[in-house]
Design a protein around this motif. Structure first.
Motif, mmCIF file in Angstrom:
data_model
loop_
_atom_site.group_PDB
_atom_site.id
_atom_site.type_symbol
_atom_site.label_atom_id
_atom_site.label_comp_id
_atom_site.label_asym_id
_atom_site.label_seq_id
_atom_site.Cartn_x
_atom_site.Cartn_y
_atom_site.Cartn_z
ATOM 1 N N VAL A 33 0.859 -1.194 0.000
ATOM 2 C CA VAL A 33 0.000 0.000 0.000
ATOM 3 C C VAL A 33 0.887 1.234 0.000
ATOM 4 O O VAL A 33 1.750 1.391 0.865
ATOM 5 C CB VAL A 33 -0.935 0.023 1.221
ATOM 6 C CG1 VAL A 33 -1.819 1.270 1.192
ATOM 7 C CG2 VAL A 33 -1.798 -1.235 1.265
ATOM 8 N N THR A 37 -1.971 5.952 -2.194
ATOM 9 C CA THR A 37 -3.245 5.253 -1.965
ATOM 10 C C THR A 37 -3.864 5.693 -0.649
ATOM 11 O O THR A 37 -5.065 5.978 -0.576
ATOM 12 C CB THR A 37 -3.018 3.735 -1.958
ATOM 13 O OG1 THR A 37 -2.565 3.321 -3.252
ATOM 14 C CG2 THR A 37 -4.304 2.991 -1.624
ATOM 15 N N LEU A 41 -7.449 7.701 -0.105
ATOM 16 C CA LEU A 41 -8.513 7.138 0.735
ATOM 17 C C LEU A 41 -8.732 7.950 2.010
ATOM 18 O O LEU A 41 -9.678 7.673 2.762
ATOM 19 C CB LEU A 41 -8.162 5.693 1.123
ATOM 20 C CG LEU A 41 -8.057 4.698 -0.042
ATOM 21 C CD1 LEU A 41 -7.575 3.344 0.465
ATOM 22 C CD2 LEU A 41 -9.398 4.557 -0.749
ATOM 23 N N ARG A 43 -6.832 7.968 4.685
ATOM 24 C CA ARG A 43 -6.589 7.099 5.839
ATOM 25 C C ARG A 43 -5.521 7.693 6.762
ATOM 26 O O ARG A 43 -4.321 7.490 6.558
ATOM 27 C CB ARG A 43 -6.152 5.705 5.389
ATOM 28 C CG ARG A 43 -7.189 4.927 4.583
ATOM 29 C CD ARG A 43 -8.317 4.425 5.465
ATOM 30 N NE ARG A 43 -9.250 3.609 4.721
ATOM 31 C CZ ARG A 43 -9.177 2.293 4.590
ATOM 32 N NH1 ARG A 43 -8.201 1.635 5.204
ATOM 33 N NH2 ARG A 43 -10.065 1.633 3.888
ATOM 34 N N ILE A 67 -7.796 -3.045 2.127
ATOM 35 C CA ILE A 67 -7.638 -2.057 1.057
ATOM 36 C C ILE A 67 -7.566 -2.742 -0.299
ATOM 37 O O ILE A 67 -8.200 -2.312 -1.274
ATOM 38 C CB ILE A 67 -6.389 -1.188 1.306
ATOM 39 C CG1 ILE A 67 -6.641 -0.237 2.479
ATOM 40 C CG2 ILE A 67 -6.011 -0.388 0.053
ATOM 41 C CD1 ILE A 67 -5.409 0.518 2.939
ATOM 42 N N THR A 70 -11.130 -3.998 -1.314
ATOM 43 C CA THR A 70 -12.099 -2.951 -1.688
ATOM 44 C C THR A 70 -11.659 -2.140 -2.895
ATOM 45 O O THR A 70 -12.471 -1.842 -3.786
ATOM 46 C CB THR A 70 -12.373 -2.005 -0.510
ATOM 47 O OG1 THR A 70 -11.141 -1.404 -0.088
ATOM 48 C CG2 THR A 70 -13.001 -2.755 0.652
ATOM 49 N N GLN A 71 -10.362 -1.789 -2.953
ATOM 50 C CA GLN A 71 -9.883 -0.867 -3.984
ATOM 51 C C GLN A 71 -9.343 -1.544 -5.236
ATOM 52 O O GLN A 71 -9.402 -0.968 -6.326
ATOM 53 C CB GLN A 71 -8.796 0.040 -3.392
ATOM 54 C CG GLN A 71 -9.267 0.876 -2.218
ATOM 55 C CD GLN A 71 -10.431 1.787 -2.588
ATOM 56 O OE1 GLN A 71 -10.384 2.489 -3.587
ATOM 57 N NE2 GLN A 71 -11.473 1.769 -1.775
ATOM 58 N N TYR A 72 -8.793 -2.746 -5.086
ATOM 59 C CA TYR A 72 -8.132 -3.398 -6.207
ATOM 60 C C TYR A 72 -8.824 -4.668 -6.690
ATOM 61 O O TYR A 72 -8.377 -5.262 -7.671
ATOM 62 C CB TYR A 72 -6.676 -3.703 -5.847
ATOM 63 C CG TYR A 72 -5.879 -2.459 -5.529
ATOM 64 C CD1 TYR A 72 -5.398 -1.647 -6.544
ATOM 65 C CD2 TYR A 72 -5.633 -2.083 -4.213
ATOM 66 C CE1 TYR A 72 -4.683 -0.493 -6.257
ATOM 67 C CE2 TYR A 72 -4.918 -0.936 -3.911
ATOM 68 C CZ TYR A 72 -4.445 -0.143 -4.934
ATOM 69 O OH TYR A 72 -3.745 1.007 -4.644
ATOM 70 N N ASP A 74 -12.757 -5.329 -5.664
ATOM 71 C CA ASP A 74 -14.170 -4.971 -5.811
ATOM 72 C C ASP A 74 -14.377 -3.764 -6.727
ATOM 73 O O ASP A 74 -15.227 -3.810 -7.627
ATOM 74 C CB ASP A 74 -14.790 -4.673 -4.436
ATOM 75 C CG ASP A 74 -14.863 -5.903 -3.545
ATOM 76 O OD1 ASP A 74 -14.843 -7.030 -4.080
ATOM 77 O OD2 ASP A 74 -14.938 -5.731 -2.310
ATOM 78 N N ARG A 75 -13.639 -2.691 -6.492
ATOM 79 C CA ARG A 75 -13.871 -1.450 -7.251
ATOM 80 C C ARG A 75 -13.706 -1.637 -8.759
ATOM 81 O O ARG A 75 -14.569 -1.213 -9.535
ATOM 82 C CB ARG A 75 -12.953 -0.338 -6.743
ATOM 83 C CG ARG A 75 -13.195 1.015 -7.404
ATOM 84 C CD ARG A 75 -12.339 2.105 -6.755
ATOM 85 N NE ARG A 75 -10.931 1.788 -6.751
ATOM 86 C CZ ARG A 75 -10.104 1.994 -7.795
ATOM 87 N NH1 ARG A 75 -10.564 2.552 -8.897
ATOM 88 N NH2 ARG A 75 -8.829 1.678 -7.722
ATOM 89 N N TYR A 93 -2.995 -6.062 -10.488
ATOM 90 C CA TYR A 93 -3.684 -4.795 -10.229
ATOM 91 C C TYR A 93 -3.086 -4.105 -9.006
ATOM 92 O O TYR A 93 -2.908 -2.884 -8.993
ATOM 93 C CB TYR A 93 -5.189 -5.031 -10.023
ATOM 94 C CG TYR A 93 -6.032 -3.842 -10.444
ATOM 95 C CD1 TYR A 93 -6.751 -3.864 -11.638
ATOM 96 C CD2 TYR A 93 -6.095 -2.692 -9.669
ATOM 97 C CE1 TYR A 93 -7.513 -2.775 -12.037
ATOM 98 C CE2 TYR A 93 -6.840 -1.594 -10.057
ATOM 99 C CZ TYR A 93 -7.553 -1.649 -11.244
ATOM 100 O OH TYR A 93 -8.294 -0.554 -11.645
#
Length: 203
Positions: A33, A37, A41, A43, A67, A70-72, A74-75, A93
């Protein structure tokens, strides 16, 4: 296929801990991360009102996994791809962003599908990926993995500062190459001699 959280945990393990390599465009990174990033976000893990290197250092394995999921995963909609492709595309990704999907689209275009390599998983990309996977999922995964390996070599060709990620100090395969080859059939992995021939021009 392993559970997607297990895949994310394996990616975190491959990424390793905190590094801040000046030659890495991603900058300060922990468990894969980046500071960019975390800032995107919002964070603030240390609670000091700023998102900075201290927050990167504070990332836990579990936070990194969340992270990534959700970000790499699902999104961008990686869960819609054929199961066999998901581990390698997800891993790339995390490593290279939307280039992971663009590379898949280029592989599919090479197989005869009319696609834009725009990095978005739309209906045409999904249909092409599912059709190719239905024919021979293992072959599709291998083609993607080989294209990924070639992409990393080409990055290092163009950017000497990145060559240490493709070739170790002793001349062996660097992390980028072994990471790509982890997802392809053993028969398609380069021998040490083939790898050294591929990078010989870097000397």
């Amino acid at each position: 296929m392993p559970d997607v959280r297990q895949i994310a945990e394996e990616i975190v393990a491959r990424e390793g801990g905190y590094v801040n390599d000046p030659s890495d465009p991603g900058g300060a990174t922990n468990h894969g991360v980046t500071l960019g990033t975390l800032r995107a976000l919002g964070r603030d893990l240390t609670g000091d009102g700023h998102v900075d290197v201290a927050d990167v250092r504070a990332i836990t394995d579990r936070e990194a996994v969340d992270i990534f999921l959700t970000q790499y995963f699902d999104r961008p909609g990686l869960g819609r791809l054929p199961d066999a492709l998901q581990p390698s595309v997800f891993d790339m990704y995390v490593n290279a962003g939307i280039m992971a999907v663009k590379l898949l689209q280029r592989v599919l275009k090479a197989a005869g599908y009319a696609l834009a390599d725009d990095g978005a998983i739309g209906p045409q990309t999904l249909a092409a990926a599912r059709t190719e996977a239905a024919k021979d999922a293992e072959a599709l995964v291998d083609r993607y993995g080989v294209a990924r390996r070639d992409f990393y070599y080409s990055l290092a060709d163009a950017r000497p500062a990145s060559r240490k990620y493709a070739r170790r100090k002793d001349g062996g395969k660097g992390g980028w190459i072994t990471r790509a080859e982890a997802f392809i059939s053993p028969a398609l992995r380069l021998t040490d001699a083939q790898h050294q021939a591929r990078v010989a021009a870097w000397n």
